[in-house]
Design a protein around this motif. Structure first.
Motif, PDB file in Angstrom:
ATOM      1  N   GLU A 156     -21.718 -50.379 -23.189  1.00 51.88           N
ATOM      2  CA  GLU A 156     -21.004 -49.553 -24.172  1.00 51.88           C
ATOM      3  C   GLU A 156     -20.508 -50.404 -25.336  1.00 51.88           C
ATOM      4  N   ASP A 157     -20.169 -51.670 -25.060  1.00 49.94           N
ATOM      5  CA  ASP A 157     -19.742 -52.571 -26.135  1.00 49.94           C
ATOM      6  C   ASP A 157     -20.859 -52.740 -27.163  1.00 49.94           C
ATOM      7  N   LYS A 158     -22.091 -52.963 -26.663  1.00 47.75           N
ATOM      8  CA  LYS A 158     -23.222 -53.127 -27.580  1.00 47.75           C
ATOM      9  C   LYS A 158     -23.474 -51.859 -28.380  1.00 47.75           C
ATOM     10  N   VAL A 159     -23.414 -50.724 -27.689  1.00 47.90           N
ATOM     11  CA  VAL A 159     -23.628 -49.441 -28.368  1.00 47.90           C
ATOM     12  C   VAL A 159     -22.564 -49.235 -29.443  1.00 47.90           C
ATOM     13  N   SER A 160     -21.311 -49.547 -29.102  1.00 50.00           N
ATOM     14  CA  SER A 160     -20.212 -49.396 -30.055  1.00 50.00           C
ATOM     15  C   SER A 160     -20.426 -50.261 -31.288  1.00 50.00           C
ATOM     16  N   GLU A 161     -20.892 -51.502 -31.095  1.00 44.29           N
ATOM     17  CA  GLU A 161     -21.145 -52.400 -32.225  1.00 44.29           C
ATOM     18  C   GLU A 161     -22.273 -51.859 -33.107  1.00 44.29           C
ATOM     19  N   CYS A 162     -23.291 -51.269 -32.477  1.00 43.62           N
ATOM     20  CA  CYS A 162     -24.401 -50.677 -33.243  1.00 43.62           C
ATOM     21  C   CYS A 162     -23.919 -49.475 -34.062  1.00 43.62           C
ATOM     22  N   LEU A 163     -23.077 -48.659 -33.460  1.00 41.35           N
ATOM     23  CA  LEU A 163     -22.548 -47.486 -34.166  1.00 41.35           C
ATOM     24  C   LEU A 163     -21.660 -47.906 -35.331  1.00 41.35           C
ATOM     25  N   GLU A 164     -20.912 -48.998 -35.165  1.00 41.18           N
ATOM     26  CA  GLU A 164     -20.080 -49.512 -36.260  1.00 41.18           C
ATOM     27  C   GLU A 164     -20.954 -49.874 -37.458  1.00 41.18           C
ATOM     28  N   TYR A 165     -22.123 -50.451 -37.180  1.00 42.85           N
ATOM     29  CA  TYR A 165     -23.036 -50.831 -38.268  1.00 42.85           C
ATOM     30  C   TYR A 165     -23.446 -49.598 -39.075  1.00 42.85           C
ATOM     31  N   TRP A 166     -23.891 -48.548 -38.381  1.00 41.38           N
ATOM     32  CA  TRP A 166     -24.350 -47.348 -39.089  1.00 41.38           C
ATOM     33  C   TRP A 166     -23.192 -46.611 -39.758  1.00 41.38           C
ATOM     34  N   LEU A 167     -21.995 -46.745 -39.199  1.00 42.79           N
ATOM     35  CA  LEU A 167     -20.811 -46.152 -39.822  1.00 42.79           C
ATOM     36  C   LEU A 167     -20.557 -46.802 -41.172  1.00 42.79           C
ATOM     37  N   GLU A 168     -20.666 -48.130 -41.224  1.00 42.16           N
ATOM     38  CA  GLU A 168     -20.435 -48.854 -42.476  1.00 42.16           C
ATOM     39  C   GLU A 168     -21.533 -48.600 -43.504  1.00 42.16           C
ATOM     40  N   GLU A 169     -22.753 -48.336 -43.005  1.00 43.16           N
ATOM     41  CA  GLU A 169     -23.854 -48.060 -43.919  1.00 43.16           C
ATOM     42  C   GLU A 169     -23.796 -46.637 -44.469  1.00 43.16           C
ATOM     43  N   GLY A 170     -22.860 -45.836 -43.990  1.00 42.07           N
ATOM     44  CA  GLY A 170     -22.703 -44.473 -44.483  1.00 42.07           C
ATOM     45  C   GLY A 170     -23.635 -43.475 -43.824  1.00 42.07           C
ATOM     46  N   ILE A 171     -24.381 -43.914 -42.789  1.00 39.78           N
ATOM     47  CA  ILE A 171     -25.298 -43.010 -42.090  1.00 39.78           C
ATOM     48  C   ILE A 171     -24.525 -42.118 -41.119  1.00 39.78           C
ATOM     49  N   LEU A 172     -23.469 -42.662 -40.513  1.00 37.62           N
ATOM     50  CA  LEU A 172     -22.655 -41.914 -39.558  1.00 37.62           C
ATOM     51  C   LEU A 172     -21.277 -41.639 -40.137  1.00 37.62           C
ATOM     52  N   VAL A 173     -20.601 -40.650 -39.586  1.00 30.70           N
ATOM     53  CA  VAL A 173     -19.197 -40.395 -39.882  1.00 30.70           C
ATOM     54  C   VAL A 173     -18.449 -40.362 -38.561  1.00 30.70           C
ATOM     55  N   ASN A 174     -17.178 -40.690 -38.622  1.00 27.83           N
ATOM     56  CA  ASN A 174     -16.347 -40.711 -37.427  1.00 27.83           C
ATOM     57  C   ASN A 174     -15.561 -39.414 -37.340  1.00 27.83           C
ATOM     58  N   ASP A 175     -15.772 -38.650 -36.273  1.00 29.65           N
ATOM     59  CA  ASP A 175     -15.081 -37.359 -36.117  1.00 29.65           C
ATOM     60  C   ASP A 175     -13.577 -37.514 -35.994  1.00 29.65           C
ATOM     61  N   GLU A 176     -13.131 -38.749 -35.662  1.00 26.42           N
ATOM     62  CA  GLU A 176     -11.698 -38.957 -35.454  1.00 26.42           C
ATOM     63  C   GLU A 176     -10.974 -39.334 -36.733  1.00 26.42           C
TER      64      GLU A 176
END
Length: 324
Positions: A62-82
């Motif tokens: 889950e740590d690795k997955v979380s780090e990957c999601l952080e990358y896409w969040l910063e690239e503007g591909i993802l948004v954080n529902d929270e």
């Protein structure tokens, strides 16, 4: 020889999903394998999934997955529902007492920018200098960002120009840096009170030091990340502040020795360093000299040491002196 995807076959029976052209045309060069796996699986699930579900299906921690999601969040591909909802009245929001962390820059129209530049010669000079630095005309979005760095974040014009020169240098070097990354740096500098060229130069030196350490740590840990997220950069800077390089490298080797390959991540290294800081260890010799109470006869460990963040959090809840 050219290739094409087979138009028919059993692999089509599971359905299809969309992948933004941005990913194929720009991100493939910079994103690593795990980051692309996480994003593709997320897209296949309609763009919504949590770390636990992605972790189970990909076989990553889950740590690795979380780090990957952080990358896409910063690239503007993802948004954080929270994330906190943004006020519709951006002008009122900017004047409120909320921090930059929860408020985005106001969006300025071309008419707003023209009006502001006519009233403030420094802003007009900033935009002219930016065009010279980038050797191109500025998009409306870039103009809005630069003006906001001065009027919203409160950075002096020379500091913004320093940031822009760094942005241009990174892009010329072929590194993945977006206007979103530039905006994030401006926010960080504003929150840190950077208002002189000397402070800006110190920040850039800090960034270069962070990039050097990143390359060394990633190579030593044999991890796939190509560039650090903002969260990882802050983590690396904290490591450099609290420990010498030999201690950081020793923590990396400790992680590799006691953690299964699938569970290895920079967060595990961070947990190890936090544990050592709590115990007052400053050098590898301090770690090696700790009491061997956990060892069996024959100098073998009864069990592998655990650096799980959940375990550390539980211990922190029971001990107010435990630094996490």
């Amino acid at each position: 020889m050219s290739y094409r995807v087979a138009p028919t076959g059993a692999f089509w029976q599971g359905g299809v999903f969309c992948v933004p052209s941005e990913i194929a045309e720009k991100q493939l060069k910079f994103a690593d394998g795990n980051q692309l796996k996480v994003l593709l699986l997320l897209l296949s699930k309609g763009g919504v999934a949590d770390e636990a579900a992605l972790s189970r299906q990909l076989g990553l921690s889950e740590d690795k997955v979380s780090e990957c999601l952080e990358y896409w969040l910063e690239e503007g591909i993802l948004v954080n529902d929270e994330e906190q909802p943004v006020s519709e009245n951006t002008a009122e929001a900017a004047d409120s007492n909320k921090s930059f962390e929860t408020l985005p820059m106001p969006t300025l129209s071309p008419r707003d920018i023209v009006a502001m530049c006519s009233e403030n010669a420094e802003l007009a000079d900033l935009l002219r200098s930016a065009e010279q630095i980038l050797a191109s005309s500025l998009s409306a979005s870039m103009q809005s960002n630069l003006v906001n760095m001065v009027t919203y974040y409160g950075l002096p014009v020379p500091v913004v120009i320093t940031l822009l020169e760094y942005y241009k240098k990174e892009r010329d070097a072929g590194k993945s840096i977006s206007t979103r990354n530039l905006q994030a740096l401006a926010k960080d500098w504003a929150n840190d009170g950077v208002d002189t060229l000397a402070q800006a130069a110190a920040k850039l030196q800090e960034l270069e030091s962070c990039e050097e350490l990143w390359s060394e740590v990633i190579a030593l840990c044999q991890l796939d990340f190509r560039k650090p997220t903002a969260v990882q950069k802050k983590m690396l800077l904290r490591w450099r502040k609290d420990f010498a390089k030999d201690m950081i490298f020793f923590a990396c080797n400790t992680m590799k020795k006691y953690t299964e390959k699938e569970q290895q991540s920079l967060k595990v290294v961070d947990n190890i360093l936090k544990e050592w800081q709590r115990k007052g260890f400053k050098t590898p010799e301090d770690v090696k000299a700790q009491p061997k109470a956990e060892e069996k006869k024959g100098n073998k460990l009864k069990s592998k040491p655990s650096f799980d963040i959940e375990e550390i959090q539980k211990r922190a809840d029971l001990n107010d002196d435990y630094d996490i």
